[in-house]
Scaffold this active site. Structure first.
Site, short mmCIF file in Angstrom:
data_model
loop_
_atom_site.label_atom_id
_atom_site.label_comp_id
_atom_site.label_asym_id
_atom_site.label_seq_id
_atom_site.Cartn_x
_atom_site.Cartn_y
_atom_site.Cartn_z
CB CYS A 1 2.81 -2.19 -8.31
SG CYS A 1 3.34 -3.84 -7.83
CB CYS B 1 -4.27 1.88 -1.55
SG CYS B 1 -2.52 2.23 -1.68
CB CYS C 1 -1.01 -0.01 1.14
SG CYS C 1 -0.33 0.15 2.76
#
Length: 149
Positions: free
Chosen positions: A88, A81, A9
Site C-alpha cells: 500500500c 488482502c 487488493c
C-alpha cells in the site's frame, strides 16, 4: 460532500471489485467507492457472475492500478488482502487505513473440480464482503488509524 473510499487488493479482479459494487449498492448516498490493485490483472468473470446473481452489475467496472487513483484524496483506504497491505502506498495524512482481509476466491477455486464448486467459493466471499460493507458505517465510526509500516 461524499466520503471517498478505496478498496485495495492485489489484482483488482475480484474482492476489491465486489467491495466497490457493494459499497455503491448500500452507501451510494454518502460514499464514493473506488477500487484498485497493486498488480491489476483484469476483472474476474466469475466475480461478475456471482455479483449478477444478487442483482449487482459490476461488468462495467475496470481493473485499475493503484497508480491510476493515487492522486485522489481518499478519506479511507481498506486493504482486502495481505499483499495489498504490504504494498500500500502512502496517502495523505488525513486518510485512514484499515486492513480487512478476505479469502481469495480464484485461489480457492484452483482445486475445484467444477465451475459450480468454484462459484461456491466466490459466493461465500461475496457474502462475507456484503456483510462487511453493509456494516461499513459502524466500522468506520470505530476503526483507528492503522500503521502500515
Amino acid at each position: 460532500m461524499k466520503k471517498k473510499i478505496l478498496f485495495l487488493c492485489t489484482g483488482n479482479a475480484c474482492r476489491s471489485q465486489m467491495a466497490e459494487g457493494w459499497a455503491r449498492f448500500f452507501h451510494n448516498d454518502w460514499l464514493e467507492a473506488f477500487s484498485a490493485g497493486v498488480a491489476p490483472h483484469g476483472l474476474d468473470p466469475l466475480a461478475v457472475k456471482v455479483m449478477q446473481e444478487v442483482g449487482i452489475d459490476i461488468s462495467n467496472q475496470k481493473s485499475k492500478s493503484i497508480d491510476e487513483v493515487e492522486s485522489i484524496e481518499f478519506d479511507y483506504v481498506i486493504t482486502l488482502c495481505d499483499s495489498a497491505k504490504k504494498s500500500c502506498p502512502v496517502f495523505p495524512a488525513k486518510t485512514l487505513y484499515a486492513h480487512v482481509p478476505f479469502d481469495d476466491p480464484p485461489l480457492l477455486a484452483l482445486t475445484a473440480k467444477t465451475e459450480e464448486e468454484s462459484l461456491s467459493h466466490y459466493r461465500r466471499v461475496r457474502d462475507e464482503i456484503r456483510d462487511f460493507i453493509k456494516n461499513l458505517p459502524n466500522f468506520l465510526k470505530t476503526f483507528q488509524q492503522k500503521d502500515f509500516s
